[in-house]
Design a protein around this motif. Structure first.
Motif, PDB file in Angstrom:
ATOM      1  N   TYR A  73       0.834  -1.210   0.000  1.00 48.27           N
ATOM      2  CA  TYR A  73       0.000   0.000   0.000  1.00 48.27           C
ATOM      3  C   TYR A  73       0.871   1.264   0.000  1.00 48.27           C
ATOM      4  CZ  TYR A  73      -4.151  -2.863   0.584  1.00 48.27           C
ATOM      5  OH  TYR A  73      -5.154  -3.768   0.360  1.00 48.27           O
ATOM      6  N   ALA A  87       1.773   1.778  -3.500  1.00 47.81           N
ATOM      7  CA  ALA A  87       0.606   2.242  -4.256  1.00 47.81           C
ATOM      8  C   ALA A  87       0.384   3.747  -4.036  1.00 47.81           C
ATOM      9  CB  ALA A  87      -0.633   1.449  -3.831  1.00 47.81           C
ATOM     10  N   ILE A  88       0.583   4.188  -2.800  1.00 52.15           N
ATOM     11  CA  ILE A  88       0.394   5.613  -2.482  1.00 52.15           C
ATOM     12  C   ILE A  88       1.410   6.468  -3.241  1.00 52.15           C
ATOM     13  CG2 ILE A  88       0.688   7.312  -0.622  1.00 52.15           C
ATOM     14  CD1 ILE A  88      -0.682   5.187   1.249  1.00 52.15           C
ATOM     15  N   LYS A  94       0.442   6.644  -6.880  1.00 52.47           N
ATOM     16  CA  LYS A  94      -0.693   7.566  -7.060  1.00 52.47           C
ATOM     17  C   LYS A  94      -0.196   9.009  -7.094  1.00 52.47           C
ATOM     18  CE  LYS A  94      -4.821   5.329  -6.569  1.00 52.47           C
ATOM     19  NZ  LYS A  94      -5.816   5.322  -7.639  1.00 52.47           N
ATOM     20  N   TYR A  97       0.245   5.423 -11.030  1.00 52.70           N
ATOM     21  CA  TYR A  97      -0.544   4.263 -10.598  1.00 52.70           C
ATOM     22  C   TYR A  97      -1.396   3.692 -11.723  1.00 52.70           C
ATOM     23  CZ  TYR A  97      -3.370   1.196  -7.693  1.00 52.70           C
ATOM     24  OH  TYR A  97      -3.974   0.081  -7.170  1.00 52.70           O
ATOM     25  N   TYR A 114      -5.937   8.493   2.779  1.00 55.12           N
ATOM     26  CA  TYR A 114      -5.794   7.175   2.154  1.00 55.12           C
ATOM     27  C   TYR A 114      -6.522   6.046   2.875  1.00 55.12           C
ATOM     28  CZ  TYR A 114      -2.299   9.417  -0.729  1.00 55.12           C
ATOM     29  OH  TYR A 114      -1.675  10.252  -1.617  1.00 55.12           O
ATOM     30  N   LEU A 150      -6.720   2.193  -3.948  1.00 53.72           N
ATOM     31  CA  LEU A 150      -5.300   1.830  -3.868  1.00 53.72           C
ATOM     32  C   LEU A 150      -5.043   0.408  -4.330  1.00 53.72           C
ATOM     33  CD1 LEU A 150      -4.293   3.390  -0.411  1.00 53.72           C
ATOM     34  CD2 LEU A 150      -3.563   4.180  -2.668  1.00 53.72           C
TER      35      LEU A 150
END
Lengths: 202, 283
Positions: B116, B119-120, B123, B128, B175, B189
């Motif tokens: 995660y 993923a953040i 983004k 992403y 998030y 996410l």
């Protein structure tokens, strides 16, 4: 001249609160040709990284370094557990690291180091417990004694924090309790004597 | 006094039994740590020898599942080692922006905190939507936790601090949503994350990756198994692919030390050398 008869092959040390000063005192009493490896768990803030090796390295004649994963252990070198990792010794006498959970609220934990050191060095191990405000190490010293190793504990009266030495003394029959300033000289004598004895037996 | 030689035989037999019965191969794990964890499970369950434990492992699946959780370390955190994530953002991400489609393999993802985290970052850096993340672990229990994306709220303060130190651009609380004692990571996410079962000790190569993350997994392997895993990573990486290891892990002592070069040495970020460079490295 590695002799199989040698009484001792490694030293492990556990220390916590007040430990940096205590370690400096012990290590600065040892000569550059100290014949055994010294492996240390000092409880530290997880993000403190490598400053301890620099501090101790400046105050001793021995090489001081952070233990690397899979590194082969060499005598005359002082190895420190990296902050936020457990340090273990493999039976082939190399290091392993682990991030498994805290043991006795600590990572690195003295018990984890001592327990693995027992399997690697068996009765040829000297364990030393210095100042600290917790009980980490009391399982480890018991294991070392069970296997026939030797335990030195700092006299609680000379410790900045006495809980760790007291816990070690309560856990097993320790071989000797010494004021901080005597530990280094005593260790040197113990190791030299045992090396000489082994020559006589050869 | 403990009979270490006999114990070691028992340990070897136990690991062999686990492999034959369940297919999990711990035989090439670094011994000190796996032995310690097995012995502590033994004491906790009131079993008095590793041989007795072997019998229980073979006949009691629920027991094996408990043991499996002990044997695979699942300690992780979001943005673990913030300086690593900062380096990833500053040095690696700009290079990845050259590609129109990205594939990332997170090997040994455990309960997913670091997936995660990645993923953040993707983004925030606008990558992403063109990335496919493969997040794998050998342990189904933690993989389910990763897939759910639900984490204990008690750790959030530390995760938020880590996020900020790692160069985070937004408010971390955007998030997730908080519910009593836990937080649920935003669904958005995980849209491009595929969680699946993969064992570095027994499974094979995984696609043409641009980046492979495998942090604090190799420390539990012996040299042979480390070489196997690094071989898988080498084969799985595409041209100019990146390999990110844990901060105390190194390829320096492995068979693959010549096959990769440092990108950010102190953060253990490497890149695969091209075939041509690799040959010259052996000169």
């Amino acid at each position: 001249m590695i002799s199989i008869n040698k009484r001792f092959e490694a030293v492990v040390i556990g220390s916590s609160a007040g430990g940096i000063k205590a370690l400096t005192t012990v290590l600065s009493a040892l000569p550059h040709n100290f014949p055994l490896p010294i492996i240390i768990v000092q409880h530290l803030h997880p993000q403190s990284d490598s400053y301890l090796a620099q501090i101790l390295g400046a105050k001793t004649r021995l090489t001081v370094k952070q233990a690397d994963e899979k590194e082969t252990i060499v005598r005359g070198v002082v190895y420190l557990a990296p902050p936020n990792y457990h340090l273990l010794i493999e039976e082939d006498r190399s290091f392993s690291l682990s991030i498994e959970g805290h043991v006795n609220f600590a990572r690195p934990s003295v018990d984890v180091l001592f327990e693995s050191a027992v399997y690697a060095y068996r009765d040829k191990l000297i364990g030393i417990i210095l100042t600290g405000a917790n009980h980490d190490g009391n399982y480890g010293v018991k294991k070392i004694k069970q296997m026939g190793g030797y335990i030195i504990v700092q006299d609680p009266a000379t410790a900045e924090a006495n809980a760790m030495p007291l816990a070690a003394i309560a856990a097993t029959t320790v071989d000797v309790i010494l004021p901080l300033v005597q530990i280094g000289p005593y260790l040197l004598q113990l190791v030299n004597r045992s090396t000489k004895d082994s020559h006589l037996f050869k | 006094m403990e009979d270490i030689e006999t114990q070691n035989i028992e340990l070897q037999l136990l690991l062999q039994a686990i492999y034959l019965k369940y297919g999990y191969d711990f035989r090439n794990y670094a011994k000190a740590s796996i032995k310690r964890r097995i012995q502590h499970r033994m004491l906790k369950e009131g079993i008095n020898s590793l041989s007795a434990m072997q019998h229980k492992v073979l006949y009691d699946i629920a027991f094996f599942e408990r043991l499996l959780l002990d044997m695979s370390i699942n300690v992780t955190e979001m943005f673990r080692d913030p300086s690593f994530y900062l380096a990833l953002r500053k040095v690696v991400i700009p290079e990845l922006k050259k590609f129109s489609f990205l594939k990332i393999w997170h090997a040994g993802c455990s309960s997913g905190e670091e997936v995660y985290s990645m993923a953040i970052i993707l983004k925030e850096e606008g990558l992403y939507e063109r990335t496919q993340i493969y997040a794998t672990d050998m342990n189904e229990v933690v993989l389910k936790q990763a897939r759910d994306g639900i984490f204990n709220i008690s750790k959030l303060k530390q995760y938020t601090a880590n996020y900020q130190k790692s160069g985070g651009l937004e408010s971390f609380s955007d998030y997730y949503s908080a519910h009593y004692d836990h937080v649920v990571m935003n669904k958005a996410l995980k849209e491009n994350i595929l969680f699946s079962d993969h064992n570095l000790a027994t499974d094979g190569v995984f696609g043409e990756m641009n980046l492979i993350m495998c942090r604090n997994v190799l420390i539990y392997f012996n040299r042979d198994l480390q070489n196997r895993a690094l071989g898988l990573f080498f084969e799985s990486l595409g041209h100019e692919g990146y390999l990110c290891l844990g901060s105390k892990e190194s390829i320096r002592f492995s068979e693959y030390s010549h096959a990769f070069e440092d990108v950010v040495r102190e953060e253990k970020i490497y890149t695969k050398k091209s075939a041509h460079e690799e040959i010259s490295a052996y000169d």
